[in-house]
Design an enzyme around this catalytic site. Structure first.
Site, short mmCIF file in Angstrom:
data_model
loop_
_atom_site.label_atom_id
_atom_site.label_comp_id
_atom_site.label_asym_id
_atom_site.label_seq_id
_atom_site.Cartn_x
_atom_site.Cartn_y
_atom_site.Cartn_z
N ASP A 19 0.98 -1.08 -0.10
CA ASP A 19 -0.09 0.17 0.02
C ASP A 19 1.02 1.14 0.12
OD1 ASP A 19 -2.45 1.55 0.36
OD2 ASP A 19 -1.89 1.98 2.56
N SER A 20 0.17 2.43 -0.20
CA SER A 20 0.99 3.57 -0.12
C SER A 20 1.60 3.93 1.19
CB SER A 20 0.23 4.91 -0.54
OG SER A 20 -1.10 4.88 0.24
N TYR A 51 -0.97 8.37 -2.48
CA TYR A 51 -0.74 8.13 -3.92
C TYR A 51 -2.14 8.63 -4.42
CZ TYR A 51 2.70 4.19 -3.57
OH TYR A 51 3.79 3.50 -3.66
N GLY A 52 -3.10 8.88 -3.74
CA GLY A 52 -4.39 9.35 -4.38
C GLY A 52 -4.33 10.74 -5.00
N CYS A 82 -3.95 -1.43 -2.04
CA CYS A 82 -4.16 0.27 -2.03
C CYS A 82 -5.20 0.54 -3.33
CB CYS A 82 -2.94 1.03 -2.67
SG CYS A 82 -3.09 2.64 -2.72
N ASN A 83 -6.11 0.97 -3.15
CA ASN A 83 -7.48 1.18 -4.42
C ASN A 83 -6.72 1.92 -5.28
OD1 ASN A 83 -10.42 0.72 -3.23
ND2 ASN A 83 -9.03 0.99 -1.37
N THR A 84 -5.87 2.87 -4.93
CA THR A 84 -5.21 4.16 -5.96
C THR A 84 -4.56 3.11 -6.97
OG1 THR A 84 -5.42 5.94 -4.57
CG2 THR A 84 -4.15 6.12 -6.50
N GLU A 161 -5.44 8.85 9.75
CA GLU A 161 -4.20 8.86 10.32
C GLU A 161 -3.65 9.70 11.44
OE1 GLU A 161 -1.12 9.11 7.27
OE2 GLU A 161 -2.11 7.52 6.12
N CYS A 193 -11.45 2.98 -0.38
CA CYS A 193 -10.21 3.55 0.07
C CYS A 193 -9.66 2.91 1.47
CB CYS A 193 -10.21 5.13 0.34
SG CYS A 193 -8.83 5.77 1.12
N THR A 194 -8.44 2.43 1.44
CA THR A 194 -7.88 1.56 2.43
C THR A 194 -8.40 2.04 3.85
OG1 THR A 194 -6.14 2.87 2.09
CG2 THR A 194 -6.11 0.58 1.15
N HIS A 195 -8.28 3.43 4.12
CA HIS A 195 -8.56 4.06 5.32
C HIS A 195 -9.94 3.83 5.77
CE1 HIS A 195 -4.66 5.60 4.12
NE2 HIS A 195 -4.54 6.36 5.41
N1 DGL Z 1 -4.24 3.63 0.21
C1 DGL Z 1 -4.75 4.88 -0.71
C2 DGL Z 1 -5.89 4.26 -1.27
O1 DGL Z 1 -6.66 3.28 -0.77
C3 DGL Z 1 -5.27 6.05 0.22
C4 DGL Z 1 -3.96 6.97 0.53
C5 DGL Z 1 -3.38 7.48 -0.63
O2 DGL Z 1 -3.73 8.44 -1.00
O3 DGL Z 1 -2.06 7.09 -0.50
O4 DGL Z 1 -6.38 4.78 -2.28
#
Ligand code: DGL
Length: 280
Positions: A19-20, A51-52, A82-84, A161, A193-195
């Site tokens: 993940d990012s 990453y988003g 990571c979704n992105t 976070e 999104c992961t969070h």
């Molecule tokens: N992990 C990213 C996602 O799921 C969220 C955090 C980021 O923007 O890197 O898209």
């Protein structure tokens, strides 16, 4: 060096998860819950998060480096947690990688397309994921009549976070983001999104109990389990006592990562090592 594994050893090899940053721990946590015999080698790109808000080219380059790093750990499969990165880089990574690789977008999209009753599905995610239209594309492949309402919610990541999971500030921001989705009459909402699963109770309370929340982290672990089973890669043996079942690597701020990880994973993470990911 990436040594060849003998076929008998492959099922005991770790699953690479990346993940990012810390967000992918929500996916790692589901994998730990659903397939507890598996070992995990996790990489969080804490030096280059988020990453988003980055371009497809940049996220793809970062993802390629991480795949190369994970492969030095002889992983049997890779989960793009990571979704992105799933939205931007998965297609390229699949073409280039000789081990199975799965992302988090397809499993979440599939369940949402199946559970919706009125065909109105909301997706909340980063700007990049929403802009890529990837959820819309996958949902429509399964349910061509579905209408998808995407909403980028960039402030959710820093709020999570900062630990503001149950806080009036998060409530207020959630209300602002979610009002237009409520007004559009969705009956299903993907936390893309992961969070976001970490503020599930806030999202659920504001969007209302009539809306089904889909957690791609949960669906991905389920799909991973099925994929490993089908390919004969599932580890049937519990890990040996004292074995290093879960390994964590980051590109920066290992101590901060460890603290966050220990707040969401009950297993007790003792160490996270820093890696110079630009070397890969
Ligand atoms: N992990 C990213 C996602 O799921 C969220 C955090 C980021 O923007 O890197 O898209």
């Amino acid at each position: 060096m990436n040594q060849e594994l003998k076929p008998a050893d492959i099922s005991r090899a770790p699953i690479g998860v990346f993940d990012s940053g810390v967000g992918g721990l929500t996916v790692a946590r589901e994998i730990m819950r659903q397939i507890p015999n598996e070992s995990i080698c996790y990489f969080g790109d804490t030096a280059r998060v988020p990453y988003g808000s980055k371009s497809k080219e940049t996220v793809t380059r970062f993802s390629r480096q991480i795949v190369r790093f994970l492969k030095t750990h002889q992983v049997k499969t890779i989960v793009v947690a990571c979704n992105t990165a799933s939205a931007y880089a998965l297609d390229e990574l699949e073409k280039e990688t000789d081990i199975p690789i799965i992302g988090v977008v397809k499993p979440g999209a599939k369940v949402a397309a199946e559970v919706t009753k009125n065909g109105k599905i909301g997706v909340i995610a980063t700007e990049a994921t929403i802009g890529s239209q990837i959820y819309t594309q996958y949902i429509r492949e399964i349910n061509s009549n579905a209408t998808i309402y995407g909403k980028a919610c960039p402030l959710f990541v820093p709020l999570v976070e900062e630990g503001l999971w149950q806080d009036p500030v998060t409530d207020e921001i959630a209300r602002r983001y979610l009002t237009e989705l409520i007004d559009s009459g969705i009956d299903t909402l993907i936390m893309g999104c992961t969070h976001y699963p970490l503020i599930r109770s806030t999202i659920g309370r504001i969007i209302g109990s009539d809306v089904t929340l889909v957690n791609p982290a949960y669906e991905t672990a389920l799909e991973l389990k099925n994929m490993l089973k089908e390919r004969g890669l599932l580890n049937e043996e519990p890990p040996k006592l004292g074995s290093n079942q879960y390994q964590f690597y980051v590109s920066d701020a290992a101590e901060k990562f460890k603290q966050f990880a220990n707040s969401i994973i009950k297993y007790g993470i003792l160490s996270a090592k820093t890696v110079n990911i630009e070397d890969y």
